[in-house]
Scaffold this active site. Structure first.
Site, PDB file in Angstrom:
ATOM      1  N   TRP A 191       0.844  -1.211   0.000  1.00  0.00           N
ATOM      2  CA  TRP A 191       0.000   0.000   0.000  1.00  0.00           C
ATOM      3  C   TRP A 191       0.868   1.246   0.000  1.00  0.00           C
ATOM      4  O   TRP A 191       0.581   2.226  -0.689  1.00  0.00           O
ATOM      5  CB  TRP A 191      -0.956   0.005   1.193  1.00  0.00           C
ATOM      6  CG  TRP A 191      -1.936  -1.118   1.160  1.00  0.00           C
ATOM      7  CD1 TRP A 191      -2.041  -2.142   2.062  1.00  0.00           C
ATOM      8  CD2 TRP A 191      -2.965  -1.368   0.175  1.00  0.00           C
ATOM      9  NE1 TRP A 191      -3.064  -2.997   1.709  1.00  0.00           N
ATOM     10  CE2 TRP A 191      -3.636  -2.539   0.562  1.00  0.00           C
ATOM     11  CE3 TRP A 191      -3.372  -0.702  -0.979  1.00  0.00           C
ATOM     12  CZ2 TRP A 191      -4.698  -3.077  -0.177  1.00  0.00           C
ATOM     13  CZ3 TRP A 191      -4.429  -1.222  -1.719  1.00  0.00           C
ATOM     14  CH2 TRP A 191      -5.075  -2.393  -1.318  1.00  0.00           C
ATOM     15  N   LYS A 212     -11.757  -1.568   7.491  1.00  0.00           N
ATOM     16  CA  LYS A 212     -10.966  -2.466   8.325  1.00  0.00           C
ATOM     17  C   LYS A 212     -11.311  -2.309   9.794  1.00  0.00           C
ATOM     18  O   LYS A 212     -11.592  -3.279  10.458  1.00  0.00           O
ATOM     19  CB  LYS A 212      -9.494  -2.243   8.069  1.00  0.00           C
ATOM     20  CG  LYS A 212      -9.197  -2.867   6.711  1.00  0.00           C
ATOM     21  CD  LYS A 212      -8.064  -2.519   5.979  1.00  0.00           C
ATOM     22  CE  LYS A 212      -8.103  -3.187   4.620  1.00  0.00           C
ATOM     23  NZ  LYS A 212      -7.491  -2.348   3.614  1.00  0.00           N
ATOM     24  N   ASP A 229      -1.311   6.908   6.278  1.00  0.00           N
ATOM     25  CA  ASP A 229      -2.361   5.959   5.911  1.00  0.00           C
ATOM     26  C   ASP A 229      -2.561   5.067   7.130  1.00  0.00           C
ATOM     27  O   ASP A 229      -1.702   4.261   7.463  1.00  0.00           O
ATOM     28  CB  ASP A 229      -1.901   5.142   4.691  1.00  0.00           C
ATOM     29  CG  ASP A 229      -2.898   4.047   4.312  1.00  0.00           C
ATOM     30  OD1 ASP A 229      -3.934   3.902   4.995  1.00  0.00           O
ATOM     31  OD2 ASP A 229      -2.624   3.330   3.318  1.00  0.00           O
TER      32      ASP A 229
END
Ligand SMILES: *Cc1c(COP(=O)(O)O)cnc(C)c1O
Length: 357
Positions: free
Chosen positions: A99, A192, A168
């Protein structure tokens, strides 16, 4: 049979959050309409947005001067929206996983990007270390991904750097207290740790907006959404509602200090068993171990038992414990809503499986 949801994302939510959201989907506040049918401008929906913002501020102890916005597009859209708004000349990024790498790729569309640390050569089996002193003083921000969902590594502390951070936090937001004042921006896809898929939370420092030397299309500019309170266009109504329910649940269950304590308890139980059990071993360096995504594989001499263990665990109600294809083995994602009952069920499955061999 009771199911224990260890999925990496979309992932487990507290049962009461799901039930309360389901009720509102059938009949929103006694209006006779579904939450799915109402206008986002209906007078009953504004309080949902307001309460969500207020709960974020309270739970994360967000100082004055920050705005919280709820957008679509996922964390992946933020990989470009962040640099579009904040990259003036040069930004530093830590390459700690796939990511993070994607965020680096998108930032390069907007200016100079320096990768100051990477664990790519080691298939991301540790969180890069020792980079805090290497951040050039003249970068606009340092971007980190605090928890690497795929590899199970995490940096669960405040970094000591002399530039503003952007993070992030998709897979560990609201799992521990953080010092928001160190950040220019924090973003997270909700699916999540805080809601169902469909909404992304972005916390931005107001006086850092509008400085980038480029024309921003309206939807790209955070100021559009800050000025309109996330109502410039139709926001994801149902995901925002379930997020509010989840934030209420977090508050009722002791806030982020308590969430942090529970995360430590869950992870400790699993890592202790991984280290004790002769069949299994962890996949990342001990001091990088994530409390959120706990990755492990069969020990080399038991490699052929991978599939049988997966079947064994599945028969006992474990869902989503198969590891990501780039790591293999197993990944037990233990987000906020995971209970010790679920963790203990997995630990017991590991013990019982060991007893067979
Ligand atoms: C899942 C994930 C993403 C991607 O999120 P989307 O909302 O699917 O775009 C980004 N970063 C991290 C750390 C993730 O775990």
């Amino acid at each position: 049979m009771k199911k224990y949801n260890f999925n990496a994302g979309p992932s487990i939510l507290p049962r009461e959050v799901i039930e309360n959201t389901a009720k509102q989907i059938l009949d929103f506040n006694g209006s006779g309409l579904s939450l799915m049918e109402i206008s986002h401008r209906a007078k009953d929906f504004q309080p949902v947005v307001d309460e969500s913002v207020a709960l974020f501020k309270e739970l994360l102890d967000i100082p004055e001067g920050y705005s919280i916005i709820f957008l679509g597009g996922g964390a992946s859209l933020q990989f470009m929206q962040i640099p579009a708004n904040f990259l003036i000349k040069k930004a530093a990024y830590v390459n700690s996983g796939v990511w993070a790498k994607k965020a680096i790729k998108e930032a390069k569309h907007f200016g100079e990007v320096i990768e100051i640390a990477s664990s790519a050569d080691a298939n991301y089996t540790f969180y890069p270390k020792g980079f805090e002193s290497k951040v050039p003083a003249d970068v606009d921000y340092l971007h980190i991904c605090t928890n690497n969902t795929i590899y199970g590594t995490e940096i669960r502390k405040e970094l000591d750097v002399n530039v503003p951070l952007i993070a992030d936090m998709s897979s560990d937001i609201m799992s521990r207290p953080i010092d928001v004042s160190k950040y220019k921006a924090i973003y997270a896809g909700a699916q999540k740790n805080i809601s169902m898929a469909g909404v992304t939370v972005i916390i931005v420092k107001d006086d850092e907006l509008g400085k980038a030397p480029r024309e921003l299309p309206t939807m790209m500019d955070y100021r559009t959404h800050v000025d309109k309170g996330s109502m410039f266009n139709t926001p994801p109504v149902v995901p925002i509602y379930s997020m509010m329910e989840n934030l209420r649940w977090l508050k009722k269950n002791g806030g982020l200090e308590a969430a942090d304590k529970r995360a430590h308890e869950r992870a400790e139980a699993l890592y202790t068993e991984i280290d004790r059990n002769k069949l299994f071993k962890g996949t990342v360096e001990n001091d990088s171990r994530s409390l959120m995504n706990i990755c492990f594989v069969m020990n080399d001499e038991y490699a052929e038992l991978e599939k049988p263990f997966l079947e064994f665990a599945t028969e006992r109600g474990m869902v989503g414990v198969k590891g990501h294809r780039s790591v293999g083995g197993f990944r037990a994602s233990c987000y906020n809503a995971m209970t010790m009952e679920g963790v203990n069920a997995l630990v017991q499955a590991m013990k019982d499986f060991e007893a067979k061999y």
